[in-house]
Enzyme design. Sequence first.
Site, mmCIF file in Angstrom:
data_model
loop_
_atom_site.group_PDB
_atom_site.id
_atom_site.type_symbol
_atom_site.label_atom_id
_atom_site.label_comp_id
_atom_site.label_asym_id
_atom_site.label_seq_id
_atom_site.Cartn_x
_atom_site.Cartn_y
_atom_site.Cartn_z
ATOM 1 N N ASP A 220 0.203 8.421 -3.292
ATOM 2 C CA ASP A 220 -0.162 7.386 -4.260
ATOM 3 C C ASP A 220 -1.365 6.563 -3.805
ATOM 4 O OD1 ASP A 220 1.239 6.033 -2.264
ATOM 5 O OD2 ASP A 220 2.874 5.398 -3.567
ATOM 6 N N ASN A 279 -2.337 0.441 7.697
ATOM 7 C CA ASN A 279 -1.116 0.126 6.952
ATOM 8 C C ASN A 279 -0.687 -1.308 7.244
ATOM 9 O OD1 ASN A 279 -0.884 3.044 6.416
ATOM 10 N ND2 ASN A 279 1.232 2.536 5.887
ATOM 11 N N GLN A 287 8.831 -8.623 -2.464
ATOM 12 C CA GLN A 287 9.835 -7.933 -3.281
ATOM 13 C C GLN A 287 11.236 -8.187 -2.731
ATOM 14 O OE1 GLN A 287 8.327 -3.953 -2.987
ATOM 15 N NE2 GLN A 287 6.635 -4.317 -4.395
ATOM 16 N N GLY A 386 -0.711 -3.808 -7.872
ATOM 17 C CA GLY A 386 -0.024 -4.997 -8.357
ATOM 18 C C GLY A 386 -0.530 -6.282 -7.744
#
Length: 473
Positions: A220, A279, A287, A386
Amino acid sequence: MLAKVNSNQQIQLEEIHRFKNGFKKTDGHDRWNIDYLIHEILTGLEKVKAAGYAKVYLGIDTWAVDYVLVGKDGNKLSNPISYRDGRTSNAINNLTSDLSKDELYKKTGIQFLDFNTLYQLYEEDHQLLKNTDKIMMIPDYIGYVLTGKVVTEVTNASTTQMLNLRAGLFDHDLLTKVNVNDDQFADLVEAGTLLGFVSENWMENFDLPVTEVITVATHDTASAVVGTPGEGDDWAFLSSGTWSLLGKELNTPENGQLAFQNNYTNEWGAYGTYRFLKNIMGLWMAQCVKRCYGNQYNFSVLASLAAKEQPFQQFIDVNDDRFVNPNNMIEEIQHYCQDTQQIVPETPGQVMMAIYANLALFYANEVQQLNSILSCHLKTLNIVGGGSNIALLNQMTSTLANIQVVAGPNEATAIGNALVQMISTGEVENIKLGRKMIGRSFELKCFVPETGLYDGVLQRYQDFLNGHSKELV
């Protein structure tokens, strides 16, 4: 997500079907329900046909590193274990006891994360591996189930930490160390490869359009980078979602000593590129916090609450392993602050500001690292995903990093997925023109550094990360 090009040569997206995904503890491990994902994809295709489309192309992208073990009968041996499972907590040290990290990095150019496929396979059940005919990355497995054809797409395969950077193939010595062999992987293919049509048996059980599957950039993040409207050579990307992936698109890999010391990775991208990136824990923390509050606040409300709080009341290394999969993220953040003798955030606004402020600091630090490692001067940070919607986070990042931030599009992964399909089918000529098309198709927001704010904060944060200081701002 349905994508098409309109008469103005703009890409249009239409959401057809959205579904949740998550892992749960099964048979002693955190596992994905892969059959559920496939069923939801087929349900989405049914809705596409109901919307009036008789023939479509389909591209599948997912997260990286996880895999499915398939037996000689062509069926999966078990549901795949999630990378957030704790089985690999000591695998890096164990595997590198007789193979130096330096040598491993020179071979692969991939950063050391204990959930990389290399370490998952190192901890895998040996009997299961003996019974395995093929090891398939998650999107490759889904494509196989739908079409009956199996490939290993390179953008996802590179995240395994088992591809040899120079040879362009799986490294035989590394495979031997984790008790697998070359034949257990299907042939490597590039993003944009036509895979095949959805099998007739699915057509019999679901009311589907005629669907040809294209093997897109199946990681992704690789799709998100394809979907980033960067121009020229002085931009970096930040794919901001559950994970934050910050880096630069390169034509040749960079696995020198500075890259190794700073744990940067060279994941393979579409069209012969490399995603040189770091990363970062990302919005996973937010979340988890949202869930800890019983989902009584949406992300917009949480961001509004955070904006009312003073930033930089504590320094947090957001990449600390304790935040990978804690039982309670709020308590973990609070314990971290107690352990480092800092102000403990208590209210929802304070907790969220602690997350946003420290993500912005981490981003700014990595922009500096990129400039140093690559001997470049980045002028623009393109934030997609997002996180591009969080103006507070984007503005703090711009100011701390002293860089222009261009935010959007938020659906970059879906857009990049679609763009690879369009290039493969001849609808768009190449990625350069495709990115220009993205830039005029979606609203982009620009943030510029605010002068006189946060002076010295980044340096004190860097001192904190380096262990030289744990003083508060």
